[in-house]
Design a protein around this motif. Structure first.
Motif: not given
Length: 209
Positions: A153, A76, A27, A59, A74, A72, A155, A86, A55
């Motif tokens: 974060k 924040t 996670v 989700i 996330s 997929s 990605e 994602g 958050e």
């Protein structure tokens, strides 16, 4: 980088590689910094709770609307500013997810940075987790910056930086992150404060120690 941070960074990188090789997706990849962040967080306890709630609800709503095989993502949240990252199959899904998050109570703003396309591979995930660890360690190691107040974060090689910071701190953090090997781009999702506000925040934090 200090020897202590080098050891922590090396341990976390090995852990991420081990997890990636097993095919499992953790996670988070920055749990070891949680204690330090909790002590120095510039947000009030109430705002921290609101961010955690944002958050969680994000989700929950996304999971209720879309299957795990199709998206997929996330979310924040820092100071009620929600960053969505994602992978989603198309622009329509991306807009729908933005609307779901924006509709959550207390959300001030939404930054949708999702990628359109197939879900990321285990190899890419592992690279992102390692890059996040390196960036976070470098921010903490910078003597002219309180790296503990900045969330990182990553990605697909794009590094997102979040937190309550001054313009000076934001520029320094972005410069540090941009020089880490593997960083393709740095995106600042900061909530800016003045130097005077920073001084007041630091005084408040000292009183709570």
């Amino acid at each position: 980088m200090s020897q202590q941070l080098q050891r922590v960074c090396s341990f976390m990188i090995v852990s991420v590689i081990t997890i990636a090789n097993s095919g499992c997706f953790p996670v988070v990849a920055t749990g070891m910094f949680a204690t330090a962040v909790a002590v120095t967080d510039r947000r009030t306890p109430g705002i921290i709770l609101e961010d955690e709630t944002i958050e969680l609800k994000s989700i929950q709503r996304i999971s209720a609307e879309f299957s795990k095989s199709s998206v997929s993502v996330s979310v924040t949240s820092v100071n009620r500013i929600a960053l969505i990252t994602g992978w989603v199959p198309n622009e329509g899904v991306s807009k729908k997810i933005s609307a779901l998050v924006a509709d959550i109570e207390n959300v001030r703003d939404v930054f949708n940075e999702v990628n359109i396309g197939p879900v990321t591979t285990t190899k890419t995930f592992a690279k992102d987790a390692i890059l996040t660890t390196k960036v976070k360690a470098s921010l903490i190691d910078e003597k002219n910056l309180n790296g503990n107040v900045i969330k990182v974060k990553t990605e697909n090689g794009v590094v997102f930086l979040l937190g309550l910071v001054t313009k000076r701190e934001a520029d320094l953090a972005a410069d540090i992150a941009s020089r880490i090997d593997g960083t393709r781009r740095v995106v600042k999702v900061f909530d800016y404060i003045t130097e005077e506000e920073l001084t007041n925040l630091q005084s408040r934090l000292k009183k709570t120690e």
